[in-house]
Design a protein around this motif. Sequence first.
Motif, PDB file in Angstrom:
ATOM      1  N   GLY A 179     -63.214  62.601  18.057  1.00 46.18           N
ATOM      2  CA  GLY A 179     -64.381  61.863  18.528  1.00 46.18           C
ATOM      3  C   GLY A 179     -64.014  60.955  19.688  1.00 46.18           C
ATOM      4  O   GLY A 179     -62.881  60.954  20.170  1.00 46.18           O
ATOM      5  N   LEU A 180     -64.977  60.162  20.112  1.00 49.83           N
ATOM      6  CA  LEU A 180     -64.746  59.230  21.230  1.00 49.83           C
ATOM      7  C   LEU A 180     -64.111  57.952  20.696  1.00 49.83           C
ATOM      8  O   LEU A 180     -64.752  56.907  20.607  1.00 49.83           O
ATOM      9  CB  LEU A 180     -66.079  58.940  21.931  1.00 49.83           C
ATOM     10  CG  LEU A 180     -66.505  59.963  22.984  1.00 49.83           C
ATOM     11  CD1 LEU A 180     -67.993  59.835  23.292  1.00 49.83           C
ATOM     12  CD2 LEU A 180     -65.695  59.822  24.269  1.00 49.83           C
ATOM     13  N   ARG A 222     -71.123  61.326  16.525  1.00 44.84           N
ATOM     14  CA  ARG A 222     -70.450  62.303  17.398  1.00 44.84           C
ATOM     15  C   ARG A 222     -69.008  62.594  16.967  1.00 44.84           C
ATOM     16  O   ARG A 222     -68.173  62.990  17.788  1.00 44.84           O
ATOM     17  CB  ARG A 222     -70.426  61.818  18.845  1.00 44.84           C
ATOM     18  CG  ARG A 222     -71.775  61.814  19.507  1.00 44.84           C
ATOM     19  CD  ARG A 222     -71.591  61.971  20.994  1.00 44.84           C
ATOM     20  NE  ARG A 222     -72.692  61.432  21.739  1.00 44.84           N
ATOM     21  CZ  ARG A 222     -72.693  61.329  23.062  1.00 44.84           C
ATOM     22  NH1 ARG A 222     -71.659  61.717  23.762  1.00 44.84           N
ATOM     23  NH2 ARG A 222     -73.729  60.835  23.693  1.00 44.84           N
ATOM     24  N   VAL A 223     -68.702  62.354  15.700  1.00 49.00           N
ATOM     25  CA  VAL A 223     -67.364  62.671  15.204  1.00 49.00           C
ATOM     26  C   VAL A 223     -67.405  64.052  14.552  1.00 49.00           C
ATOM     27  O   VAL A 223     -68.332  64.370  13.818  1.00 49.00           O
ATOM     28  CB  VAL A 223     -66.894  61.610  14.188  1.00 49.00           C
ATOM     29  CG1 VAL A 223     -65.590  62.027  13.525  1.00 49.00           C
ATOM     30  CG2 VAL A 223     -66.718  60.265  14.888  1.00 49.00           C
ATOM     31  N   VAL A 224     -66.400  64.855  14.860  1.00 49.69           N
ATOM     32  CA  VAL A 224     -66.319  66.209  14.297  1.00 49.69           C
ATOM     33  C   VAL A 224     -65.130  66.250  13.349  1.00 49.69           C
ATOM     34  O   VAL A 224     -64.020  65.867  13.727  1.00 49.69           O
ATOM     35  CB  VAL A 224     -66.126  67.250  15.423  1.00 49.69           C
ATOM     36  CG1 VAL A 224     -65.975  68.650  14.839  1.00 49.69           C
ATOM     37  CG2 VAL A 224     -67.281  67.204  16.409  1.00 49.69           C
ATOM     38  N   THR A 234     -72.849  71.036  19.334  1.00 48.20           N
ATOM     39  CA  THR A 234     -71.415  71.328  19.450  1.00 48.20           C
ATOM     40  C   THR A 234     -70.947  72.336  18.397  1.00 48.20           C
ATOM     41  O   THR A 234     -70.032  73.116  18.651  1.00 48.20           O
ATOM     42  CB  THR A 234     -70.568  70.053  19.336  1.00 48.20           C
ATOM     43  OG1 THR A 234     -70.957  69.361  18.165  1.00 48.20           O
ATOM     44  CG2 THR A 234     -70.717  69.151  20.518  1.00 48.20           C
ATOM     45  N   ALA A 235     -71.607  72.332  17.217  1.00 49.71           N
ATOM     46  CA  ALA A 235     -71.192  73.266  16.152  1.00 49.71           C
ATOM     47  C   ALA A 235     -71.272  74.713  16.633  1.00 49.71           C
ATOM     48  O   ALA A 235     -70.449  75.554  16.259  1.00 49.71           O
ATOM     49  CB  ALA A 235     -72.066  73.066  14.922  1.00 49.71           C
ATOM     50  N   GLU A 236     -72.265  74.968  17.492  1.00 51.24           N
ATOM     51  CA  GLU A 236     -72.446  76.322  18.035  1.00 51.24           C
ATOM     52  C   GLU A 236     -71.217  76.743  18.856  1.00 51.24           C
ATOM     53  O   GLU A 236     -70.698  77.855  18.714  1.00 51.24           O
ATOM     54  CB  GLU A 236     -73.652  76.233  18.976  1.00 51.24           C
ATOM     55  CG  GLU A 236     -74.452  77.437  19.179  1.00 51.24           C
ATOM     56  CD  GLU A 236     -75.594  77.092  20.132  1.00 51.24           C
ATOM     57  OE1 GLU A 236     -75.543  77.548  21.276  1.00 51.24           O
ATOM     58  OE2 GLU A 236     -76.521  76.341  19.746  1.00 51.24           O
TER      59      GLU A 236
END
Length: 346
Positions: free
Chosen positions: A106-107, A120-122, A296-298
């Motif tokens: 993430g940022l 926005r954390v993955v 973003t998952a795509e």
Amino acid sequence: MSRAPAIGGLRATHNRALVLARRPAPGLVTPDVFRIEDRPRAEPAEGEFRVAVRYVSLDPAMRGWINEAKSYVKPVGIGEVMRAYAAGHVEASRHPGFVPGDAVQGLFGVQTHAISNGERVVKVDETQAPLARWVGGLGMPGWTGWFGMTEVCGDPGAGKTVVVSAASGAVGSIAGQIAKLKGARVVGIAGGPAKCAYVRDTLGFDQCLDYKAGNLAAGLDAACPSGIDVYFDNVGGEVLDAVLPRMNVFGRVAVCGMISAMAATSPPDGPRNWRAILTQRLTVRGLIVFDWADRTAEAIDALGRWHAAGRLVIREDVRSGGLEAFADTLNLLYTGGNDGKLVLAL
Ligand code: NDP
């Protein structure tokens, strides 16, 4: 408060953060633009978690983020932690979706420990790819290549000629491979014979032209005998000037980056061949990956499947030296000194 002993310069209760100390002069970044602050490590509040950062992504955009200028995000403020994508592990959590030990991207900024609310954390899977790759080809640069090529460039496939600049780098390598996987003829542009050999022989582009060798225009004519349908532009400047007049009617140009201008000491005089947009009826569109933040998952799914199948080559250039090395390492991007996605290990 009791003070834990310093280990490798880092106290067990402290966060070391790289803070913007002043606005930079035009050109490469000098280390005195930043200072390192040793701060108490914050405890997460309800709904937050703390990340121990291991890898910081170094991105060309950082040079723009520290300027006081209108852009797609607010500039990093004086005294603020330098903005950065990063990857690490959750070490304390009061957030229902994250537990200690989770690997995350993430940022998080250029600091050893970050507090996040999960926005926005993955969560990333280290069995699928090493942690550093999640800020590279499977992270933001990979998403840029994916949305840039599939959405902005119109998902070119068989019968199309695609040109990609900064082709050996984090974004260009992914963008070009996507077009290749979809059946297009792909020509890369990169600096120097070693990078060109990598783009051609390892990434599998059809050709790669060395713009530093001179006469890029003649190289493009030979490599693209039917003209260029799509240009994925990472660099702007003279490379863009060479590509524009060779675009086919109704071609598309994705303006992804202008790295040739980012650390320049004076503004560029171009683009010189703007007229081609009129005569060739081109669609020229800027892209900022943040515009697809909810998708973003795509990108992760598509890139992850090709990566798992061994069909997508991803390379990181991981540098050491910690926060002290940040400015000098960042400058490698503007001088072509990186080989693949540039990452700083903390
Ligand atoms: P790279 O890994 O490609 O590294 C940067 C490369 O740019 C260098 O290695 C160098 O390669 C090339 N370069 C540097 N200076 C020049 C120059 N004067 N002329 C031509 N090429 C130059 O970086 P990224 O993949 O992270 O970024 C590539 C581009 O994509 C950048 O412009 C960046 O700003 C942009 N970007 C845009 C995003 C968006 O949302 N729009 C998101 C992420 C990145 P070589 O040795 O081949 O010259």
